[in-house]
Design a protein around this motif. Structure first.
Motif, PDB file in Angstrom:
ATOM      1  N   CYS A  12       1.656  26.833  -0.781  1.00 28.65           N
ATOM      2  CA  CYS A  12       0.436  26.477  -0.368  1.00 28.65           C
ATOM      3  C   CYS A  12       0.294  25.881   1.054  1.00 28.65           C
ATOM      4  O   CYS A  12      -1.031  25.549   1.551  1.00 28.65           O
ATOM      5  N   SER A  13       1.432  25.558   1.955  1.00 25.73           N
ATOM      6  CA  SER A  13       1.074  25.021   3.163  1.00 25.73           C
ATOM      7  C   SER A  13       2.564  25.445   3.886  1.00 25.73           C
ATOM      8  O   SER A  13       3.510  25.844   3.102  1.00 25.73           O
ATOM      9  N   ASP A  14       2.646  25.188   5.120  1.00 24.13           N
ATOM     10  CA  ASP A  14       3.862  25.118   5.900  1.00 24.13           C
ATOM     11  C   ASP A  14       4.100  23.715   6.246  1.00 24.13           C
ATOM     12  O   ASP A  14       5.157  23.598   7.034  1.00 24.13           O
ATOM     13  N   HIS A  15       3.731  22.775   5.378  1.00 25.41           N
ATOM     14  CA  HIS A  15       4.228  21.261   5.605  1.00 25.41           C
ATOM     15  C   HIS A  15       4.572  20.776   4.368  1.00 25.41           C
ATOM     16  O   HIS A  15       3.783  21.249   3.251  1.00 25.41           O
ATOM     17  N   ARG A  16       5.394  19.728   4.279  1.00 24.16           N
ATOM     18  CA  ARG A  16       5.546  19.175   2.975  1.00 24.16           C
ATOM     19  C   ARG A  16       4.674  18.043   2.841  1.00 24.16           C
ATOM     20  O   ARG A  16       4.194  17.453   3.642  1.00 24.16           O
ATOM     21  N   ILE A  17       4.404  17.543   1.675  1.00 30.81           N
ATOM     22  CA  ILE A  17       3.716  16.158   1.349  1.00 30.81           C
ATOM     23  C   ILE A  17       4.694  15.172   1.564  1.00 30.81           C
ATOM     24  O   ILE A  17       5.823  15.020   1.468  1.00 30.81           O
ATOM     25  N   LEU A  18       4.174  14.235   2.341  1.00 32.97           N
ATOM     26  CA  LEU A  18       4.866  12.946   2.622  1.00 32.97           C
ATOM     27  C   LEU A  18       4.277  11.770   2.147  1.00 32.97           C
ATOM     28  O   LEU A  18       2.955  11.686   2.165  1.00 32.97           O
ATOM     29  N   ILE A  19       5.051  10.902   1.190  1.00 34.84           N
ATOM     30  CA  ILE A  19       4.774   9.569   0.431  1.00 34.84           C
ATOM     31  C   ILE A  19       5.278   8.485   0.960  1.00 34.84           C
ATOM     32  O   ILE A  19       6.454   8.484   1.041  1.00 34.84           O
ATOM     33  N   GLY A  20       4.651   7.267   1.395  1.00 33.43           N
ATOM     34  CA  GLY A  20       5.344   6.197   1.853  1.00 33.43           C
ATOM     35  C   GLY A  20       4.719   4.996   1.220  1.00 33.43           C
ATOM     36  O   GLY A  20       3.363   4.986   1.187  1.00 33.43           O
ATOM     37  N   THR A  21       5.340   3.951   1.112  1.00 36.50           N
ATOM     38  CA  THR A  21       4.901   2.679   0.638  1.00 36.50           C
ATOM     39  C   THR A  21       5.504   1.685   1.590  1.00 36.50           C
ATOM     40  O   THR A  21       6.542   1.714   2.144  1.00 36.50           O
ATOM     41  N   ALA A  22       4.504   0.603   1.916  1.00 34.44           N
ATOM     42  CA  ALA A  22       4.818  -0.492   2.752  1.00 34.44           C
ATOM     43  C   ALA A  22       4.257  -1.743   2.373  1.00 34.44           C
ATOM     44  O   ALA A  22       3.056  -1.781   1.721  1.00 34.44           O
ATOM     45  N   THR A  23       5.016  -3.094   2.624  1.00 36.64           N
ATOM     46  CA  THR A  23       4.386  -4.430   2.083  1.00 36.64           C
ATOM     47  C   THR A  23       3.906  -4.831   3.488  1.00 36.64           C
ATOM     48  O   THR A  23       4.854  -4.792   4.147  1.00 36.64           O
ATOM     49  N   LEU A  24       2.725  -5.167   3.491  1.00 33.43           N
ATOM     50  CA  LEU A  24       2.331  -5.881   4.782  1.00 33.43           C
ATOM     51  C   LEU A  24       1.624  -7.189   4.882  1.00 33.43           C
ATOM     52  O   LEU A  24       0.883  -7.477   3.624  1.00 33.43           O
ATOM     53  N   GLU A  25       1.731  -7.924   5.720  1.00 32.05           N
ATOM     54  CA  GLU A  25       0.798  -9.086   5.869  1.00 32.05           C
ATOM     55  C   GLU A  25      -0.655  -8.766   6.620  1.00 32.05           C
ATOM     56  O   GLU A  25      -0.604  -7.972   7.446  1.00 32.05           O
ATOM     57  N   TYR A  75       0.872  -1.213  -0.012  1.00 33.94           N
ATOM     58  CA  TYR A  75      -0.012  -0.096  -0.004  1.00 33.94           C
ATOM     59  C   TYR A  75       0.984   1.209   0.061  1.00 33.94           C
ATOM     60  O   TYR A  75       1.954   1.233   0.777  1.00 33.94           O
ATOM     61  N   THR A  76       0.349   2.414  -0.538  1.00 30.05           N
ATOM     62  CA  THR A  76       1.256   3.429  -0.750  1.00 30.05           C
ATOM     63  C   THR A  76       0.162   4.615  -0.291  1.00 30.05           C
ATOM     64  O   THR A  76      -0.934   4.682  -0.528  1.00 30.05           O
ATOM     65  N   VAL A  77       0.749   5.445   0.784  1.00 34.28           N
ATOM     66  CA  VAL A  77       0.122   6.552   1.579  1.00 34.28           C
ATOM     67  C   VAL A  77       0.419   7.912   1.160  1.00 34.28           C
ATOM     68  O   VAL A  77       2.018   8.102   1.024  1.00 34.28           O
ATOM     69  N   TRP A  78      -0.406   8.741   0.986  1.00 31.92           N
ATOM     70  CA  TRP A  78       0.057  10.280   0.628  1.00 31.92           C
ATOM     71  C   TRP A  78      -0.599  10.894   1.695  1.00 31.92           C
ATOM     72  O   TRP A  78      -1.811  10.718   1.941  1.00 31.92           O
ATOM     73  N   HIS A  79       0.277  11.927   2.245  1.00 31.68           N
ATOM     74  CA  HIS A  79      -0.444  12.599   3.598  1.00 31.68           C
ATOM     75  C   HIS A  79       0.051  13.922   3.542  1.00 31.68           C
ATOM     76  O   HIS A  79       1.383  14.414   3.152  1.00 31.68           O
ATOM     77  N   TRP A  80      -0.808  15.034   3.706  1.00 34.69           N
ATOM     78  CA  TRP A  80      -0.457  16.352   3.689  1.00 34.69           C
ATOM     79  C   TRP A  80      -1.337  17.254   4.683  1.00 34.69           C
ATOM     80  O   TRP A  80      -2.516  17.077   4.849  1.00 34.69           O
ATOM     81  N   ASN A  81      -0.586  17.920   5.592  1.00 33.24           N
ATOM     82  CA  ASN A  81      -1.084  19.018   6.431  1.00 33.24           C
ATOM     83  C   ASN A  81      -1.227  20.369   5.610  1.00 33.24           C
ATOM     84  O   ASN A  81      -0.234  20.976   5.427  1.00 33.24           O
ATOM     85  N   VAL A  82      -2.432  20.824   5.335  1.00 38.04           N
ATOM     86  CA  VAL A  82      -2.226  21.513   4.095  1.00 38.04           C
ATOM     87  C   VAL A  82      -2.583  23.131   4.631  1.00 38.04           C
ATOM     88  O   VAL A  82      -2.770  23.906   3.900  1.00 38.04           O
ATOM     89  N   SER A  83      -2.695  23.251   6.078  1.00 36.00           N
ATOM     90  CA  SER A  83      -3.018  24.618   6.375  1.00 36.00           C
ATOM     91  C   SER A  83      -4.228  25.390   5.792  1.00 36.00           C
ATOM     92  O   SER A  83      -4.273  26.262   5.431  1.00 36.00           O
ATOM     93  N   GLY A  84      -5.257  24.449   5.979  1.00 36.86           N
ATOM     94  CA  GLY A  84      -6.345  24.937   5.487  1.00 36.86           C
ATOM     95  C   GLY A  84      -7.040  26.418   5.589  1.00 36.86           C
ATOM     96  O   GLY A  84      -7.602  27.085   4.815  1.00 36.86           O
ATOM     97  N   HIS A  85      -6.626  26.833   6.956  1.00 39.00           N
ATOM     98  CA  HIS A  85      -7.143  28.138   7.360  1.00 39.00           C
ATOM     99  C   HIS A  85      -5.974  29.136   7.451  1.00 39.00           C
ATOM    100  O   HIS A  85      -6.047  30.233   6.640  1.00 39.00           O
ATOM    101  N   LYS A  86      -4.979  28.741   8.154  1.00 37.75           N
ATOM    102  CA  LYS A  86      -4.072  29.641   8.395  1.00 37.75           C
ATOM    103  C   LYS A  86      -3.529  30.172   6.960  1.00 37.75           C
ATOM    104  O   LYS A  86      -3.091  31.559   6.873  1.00 37.75           O
ATOM    105  N   LEU A  87      -3.061  29.307   6.340  1.00 37.69           N
ATOM    106  CA  LEU A  87      -2.490  29.732   4.826  1.00 37.69           C
ATOM    107  C   LEU A  87      -3.590  30.046   3.760  1.00 37.69           C
ATOM    108  O   LEU A  87      -3.446  30.808   2.735  1.00 37.69           O
ATOM    109  N   ASN A  88      -4.567  29.208   3.478  1.00 38.33           N
ATOM    110  CA  ASN A  88      -5.662  29.276   2.665  1.00 38.33           C
ATOM    111  C   ASN A  88      -7.053  29.768   2.827  1.00 38.33           C
ATOM    112  O   ASN A  88      -7.829  29.590   2.084  1.00 38.33           O
ATOM    113  N   LYS A  89      -7.115  30.272   4.282  1.00 43.48           N
ATOM    114  CA  LYS A  89      -8.181  30.918   4.625  1.00 43.48           C
ATOM    115  C   LYS A  89      -9.588  30.226   4.428  1.00 43.48           C
ATOM    116  O   LYS A  89     -10.444  30.952   3.949  1.00 43.48           O
ATOM    117  N   GLY A  90      -9.560  28.883   4.465  1.00 45.70           N
ATOM    118  CA  GLY A  90     -10.717  28.273   4.217  1.00 45.70           C
ATOM    119  C   GLY A  90     -11.435  28.272   2.725  1.00 45.70           C
ATOM    120  O   GLY A  90     -12.290  27.795   2.437  1.00 45.70           O
TER     121      GLY A  90
END
Length: 356
Positions: free
Chosen positions: A332-345, A43-58
């Motif tokens: 667009c944010s004060d966080h970077r996009i983080l993408i990770g992949t893991a093989t799991l049982e 599975y591959t996971v894509w994550h982002w804290n987007v600062s929806g209000h602080k930088l993008n004002k909703g």
């Protein structure tokens, strides 16, 4: 849907749980049962804290939503799960609806989106809308769980609005593989000892609650991935109870072993880790606090070629956002996009649900 929590709180907590129920796109929790066959899945996971209000004002027209969708739909990323923190509700709705747009639709699933309100509408931020976290899945989800965490107690004041956040661990199992879950969380920044001086720090309490919830998943034979802004670096002592049984997917970064690339910026203009002499040095003000955790005992085989079965990396913050229609641009944010992949049982139930 079932809503559980490590603590029971009054009206605000109930409102948060009801808000989740109102926006679930599919219903019903996964049925319990003994495990049957174990399968291996990547599975591959894509994550982002987007600062929806602080930088993008909703707003949905700043370019943040488009930048997120462009990254999610990029064939080189191809995530199975997507996680957002600090999202305003209209931004969630825009992302949810545009993920289904054609051409280049990201998902064909019916129940693929989940929203968790951390504070309600009417608090003066997000243009008066609710604020919270969201997760999305390329495959169908089977219901959702909003596990409330210990009370934050911290009064946040932003642009004249004041509120308390109801932090949670938002999770959902796959409909076709109910013993596989995806979760997202956003832990408080507060180091305060509340409700009294003898209490553990609030952030430590919340991380401990997340640990206990995940232990419950493991005891039930469930496999999971958890993404989010933990507001703690992987090597901090308060992360210890989680890190002893979990692996952070960026921990094998060759420049920052057991730490990974930084994800949160004090200065969003400093955007490229390759230009920094020590990208994992927390004292530079750019710590790694966005994490993707996998249960160590469920990791198996290489996720992509030779390796330990997992990998992750960050993407530079898009600088294409604008609050004035494109006259001037900003990160667009004060966080970077983080993408990770893991093989799991992953264990399958003895009687699998339809579609497995």
């Amino acid at each position: 849907m079932r809503s559980t929590g490590s603590v029971r709180r009054a009206a605000a907590a109930v409102a948060a749980a009801l808000a989740l129920a109102a926006v679930l796109t599919s219903g019903g929790a996964a049925p319990p049962g003994a495990a049957g066959t174990t399968v291996t899945r990547t599975y591959t996971v894509w994550h982002w804290n987007v600062s929806g209000h602080k930088l993008n004002k909703g707003r949905v027209d700043t370019g943040m939503v488009t930048a997120a969708l462009d990254s999610i739909k990029d064939p080189e990323q191809s995530p199975d799960f997507v996680s957002f923190n600090e999202l305003c509700h209209s931004q969630y709705e825009e992302i949810r609806d545009r993920l289904k747009d054609t051409p280049n639709a990201w998902t064909g699933a019916t129940g693929y989106a989940l929203w968790s309100q951390t504070h309600p509408a009417g608090t003066g931020i997000c243009q008066g809308e609710a604020f919270g976290n969201a997760l999305f899945s390329r495959a169908e989800l089977r219901g959702g769980e909003n596990h409330l965490l210990p009370a934050d107690y911290t009064r946040a004041e932003v642009d004249g609005g004041a509120y308390h956040e109801d932090r949670s661990l938002l999770c959902a199992p796959l409909a076709g593989r109910t013993r596989m879950k995806f979760c997202t969380t956003h832990i408080t920044t507060s180091n305060r000892r509340l409700p009294d001086v003898n209490s553990a720090k609030i952030n430590t309490q919340q991380l401990g609650a997340v640990r206990d919830i995940l232990r419950g998943f493991a005891a039930a034979g469930e496999t999971y991935l958890v993404a989010g802004d933990f507001n703690a670096e992987p090597d901090m002592s308060r992360m210890g109870s989680l890190m002893t049984t979990h692996t952070e997917l960026d921990s094998t970064d060759e420049r920052c072993p057991d730490y990974g690339e930084w994800t949160a910026v004090d200065n969003p203009e400093i955007n490229d880790p390759d230009t920094r002499p020590a990208p994992c040095a927390a004292n530079e003000g750019n710590p790694k606090i966005d994490l993707i955790l996998a249960p160590t005992d469920r990791l198996t085989g290489p996720a992509a070629g030779p390796g330990p079965g997992f990998t992750a990396g960050t993407k530079p913050i898009p600088t294409t956002c604008s609050l004035d229609g494109g006259t001037t641009h900003q990160p667009c944010s004060d966080h970077r996009i983080l993408i990770g992949t893991a093989t799991l049982e992953v264990d399958l139930p003895v009687t699998p649900p339809a579609g497995t």
